[in-house]
Motif scaffolding. Structure first.
Motif, short mmCIF file in Angstrom:
data_model
loop_
_atom_site.label_atom_id
_atom_site.label_comp_id
_atom_site.label_asym_id
_atom_site.label_seq_id
_atom_site.Cartn_x
_atom_site.Cartn_y
_atom_site.Cartn_z
N SER A 143 29.71 39.18 44.58
CA SER A 143 30.94 38.39 44.69
C SER A 143 31.10 37.48 43.48
O SER A 143 32.22 37.29 42.97
N ASN A 144 29.99 36.93 42.97
CA ASN A 144 30.06 36.09 41.77
C ASN A 144 30.41 36.92 40.54
O ASN A 144 31.20 36.49 39.69
N ILE A 145 29.81 38.09 40.43
CA ILE A 145 30.08 38.96 39.29
C ILE A 145 31.55 39.37 39.28
O ILE A 145 32.23 39.29 38.25
N MET A 146 32.06 39.79 40.44
CA MET A 146 33.48 40.18 40.53
C MET A 146 34.39 39.02 40.17
O MET A 146 35.31 39.17 39.36
N ALA A 147 34.15 37.87 40.78
CA ALA A 147 35.00 36.70 40.53
C ALA A 147 34.97 36.32 39.05
O ALA A 147 36.01 35.99 38.46
N GLY A 148 33.80 36.38 38.44
CA GLY A 148 33.66 36.05 37.02
C GLY A 148 34.42 37.02 36.13
O GLY A 148 35.08 36.60 35.18
N ARG A 149 34.32 38.30 36.43
CA ARG A 149 35.02 39.29 35.60
C ARG A 149 36.53 39.16 35.74
O ARG A 149 37.26 39.29 34.75
N ILE A 150 37.00 38.87 36.94
CA ILE A 150 38.44 38.67 37.15
C ILE A 150 38.90 37.41 36.43
O ILE A 150 39.95 37.40 35.76
N SER A 151 38.12 36.36 36.53
CA SER A 151 38.46 35.12 35.84
C SER A 151 38.50 35.33 34.32
O SER A 151 39.37 34.77 33.63
N ASP A 152 37.58 36.13 33.80
CA ASP A 152 37.56 36.42 32.37
C ASP A 152 38.83 37.12 31.91
O ASP A 152 39.31 36.88 30.80
N LEU A 153 39.40 37.97 32.76
CA LEU A 153 40.66 38.64 32.41
C LEU A 153 41.76 37.60 32.15
O LEU A 153 42.49 37.68 31.16
N THR A 154 41.87 36.64 33.06
CA THR A 154 42.91 35.62 32.93
C THR A 154 42.63 34.71 31.74
O THR A 154 43.55 34.39 30.97
N LYS A 155 41.37 34.33 31.58
CA LYS A 155 41.01 33.46 30.45
C LYS A 155 41.31 34.15 29.12
O LYS A 155 41.87 33.53 28.21
N ASN A 156 40.97 35.42 29.02
CA ASN A 156 41.23 36.15 27.77
C ASN A 156 42.72 36.23 27.46
O ASN A 156 43.13 36.06 26.31
N ARG A 157 43.53 36.45 28.49
CA ARG A 157 44.98 36.51 28.27
C ARG A 157 45.51 35.14 27.83
O ARG A 157 46.37 35.04 26.97
N LEU A 158 44.97 34.09 28.42
CA LEU A 158 45.34 32.73 28.02
C LEU A 158 45.09 32.53 26.53
O LEU A 158 45.95 32.01 25.81
N TYR A 159 43.94 32.98 26.05
CA TYR A 159 43.60 32.83 24.64
C TYR A 159 44.50 33.71 23.75
O TYR A 159 44.84 33.31 22.63
N VAL A 160 44.90 34.86 24.23
CA VAL A 160 45.82 35.71 23.46
C VAL A 160 47.18 35.01 23.31
O VAL A 160 47.76 34.98 22.22
N ILE A 161 47.66 34.44 24.40
CA ILE A 161 48.94 33.70 24.34
C ILE A 161 48.81 32.54 23.35
O ILE A 161 49.71 32.30 22.54
N LYS A 162 47.68 31.84 23.39
CA LYS A 162 47.47 30.72 22.45
C LYS A 162 47.44 31.23 21.02
O LYS A 162 47.98 30.59 20.11
N GLU A 163 46.83 32.39 20.78
CA GLU A 163 46.83 32.96 19.42
C GLU A 163 48.24 33.26 18.94
O GLU A 163 48.56 33.07 17.77
N HIS A 164 49.09 33.72 19.84
CA HIS A 164 50.51 33.93 19.47
C HIS A 164 51.16 32.61 19.09
O HIS A 164 51.90 32.53 18.11
N LEU A 165 50.88 31.57 19.85
CA LEU A 165 51.43 30.25 19.55
C LEU A 165 50.94 29.74 18.20
O LEU A 165 51.67 29.07 17.48
N ASP A 166 49.71 30.08 17.86
CA ASP A 166 49.13 29.65 16.58
C ASP A 166 49.86 30.25 15.38
O ASP A 166 49.74 29.74 14.26
N GLN A 167 50.60 31.31 15.58
CA GLN A 167 51.34 31.97 14.49
C GLN A 167 52.57 31.19 14.03
O GLN A 167 53.07 31.41 12.94
N PHE A 168 53.03 30.29 14.88
CA PHE A 168 54.27 29.58 14.58
C PHE A 168 54.04 28.47 13.56
O PHE A 168 53.04 27.78 13.59
N ILE A 169 54.99 28.34 12.70
CA ILE A 169 55.00 27.24 11.73
C ILE A 169 56.00 26.23 12.27
O ILE A 169 57.17 26.51 12.41
N ASP A 170 55.50 25.04 12.56
CA ASP A 170 56.41 24.01 13.09
C ASP A 170 56.85 23.07 12.00
O ASP A 170 56.25 22.80 11.05
#
Length: 179
Positions: free
Chosen positions: A152-179
């Motif tokens: 149950s811990n392994i499953m929950a961790g792997r699912i959480s990693d999916l969301t965390k990784n997507r969060l970081y991808v969205i942040k990388e897109h934001l980093d591309q902007f010049i303000d």
């Protein structure tokens, strides 16, 4: 006499290591502790970089720190398998809230004609995430993994990693902007 002493020692060790349930009062207390620590981190990031960090970077770092520290403290209170799984599931929920927050920020930065591309990418990611969760559940079955409560811990961790990784991808897109 030795047996009684040994029994007393074992009982005291068991009681000392017993997990405690996270009550609402305890949740409020650890949230306050984490908020205090998060504010220290924010101040430190601001001072260390002499304000050279973009405010969004500082906000992102403190947001991630906050949710991860909260999960750590929950596990520190209840380190049973069930307690750890609950903390990881709640961490995933917090990552999801951050994902929604930074997705909305990215959406606002895009021109209306380009917003549809982000929507399509996010819908495709949700489909990927959902199918990956199905695969995670499948390979976690006793017949494949050997079972055990730790699954149950392994499953929950792997699912959480999916969301965390997507969060970081969205942040990388934001980093591309010049303000």
């Amino acid at each position: 006499m030795k047996n009684r002493l040994l029994l007393l020692l074992l009982l005291s060790v068991t009681l000392a290591n017993a997990q405690s349930e996270i009550t609402n009062a305890k949740r409020i207390e650890i949230k306050a502790q984490v908020e205090k620590e998060t504010n220290k981190l924010k101040d430190s990031l601001t001072k260390t970089n002499n304000g050279s960090d973009i405010p969004l970077d500082i906000e992102f770092k403190t947001d991630v720190y906050r949710v991860e520290k909260l999960a750590d403290k929950k596990v520190g209170i209840d380190d049973s398998t069930s307690g750890m799984t609950t903390a990881i599931v709640e961490l995933n929920n917090d990552y999801d809230k951050l994902l929604n927050k930074y997705y909305a920020i990215l959406m606002k930065k895009l021109q209306p004609k380009d917003q549809e591309k982000l929507k399509i990418a996010q819908r495709n990611w949700v489909k990927f995430r959902d199918s990956e969760i199905q695969l995670i559940a499948t390979v976690s079955k006793n017949e494949y993994s050997g079972g055990g409560t730790i699954q149950s811990n392994i499953m929950a961790g792997r699912i959480s990693d999916l969301t965390k990784n997507r969060l970081y991808v969205i942040k990388e897109h934001l980093d591309q902007f010049i303000d």
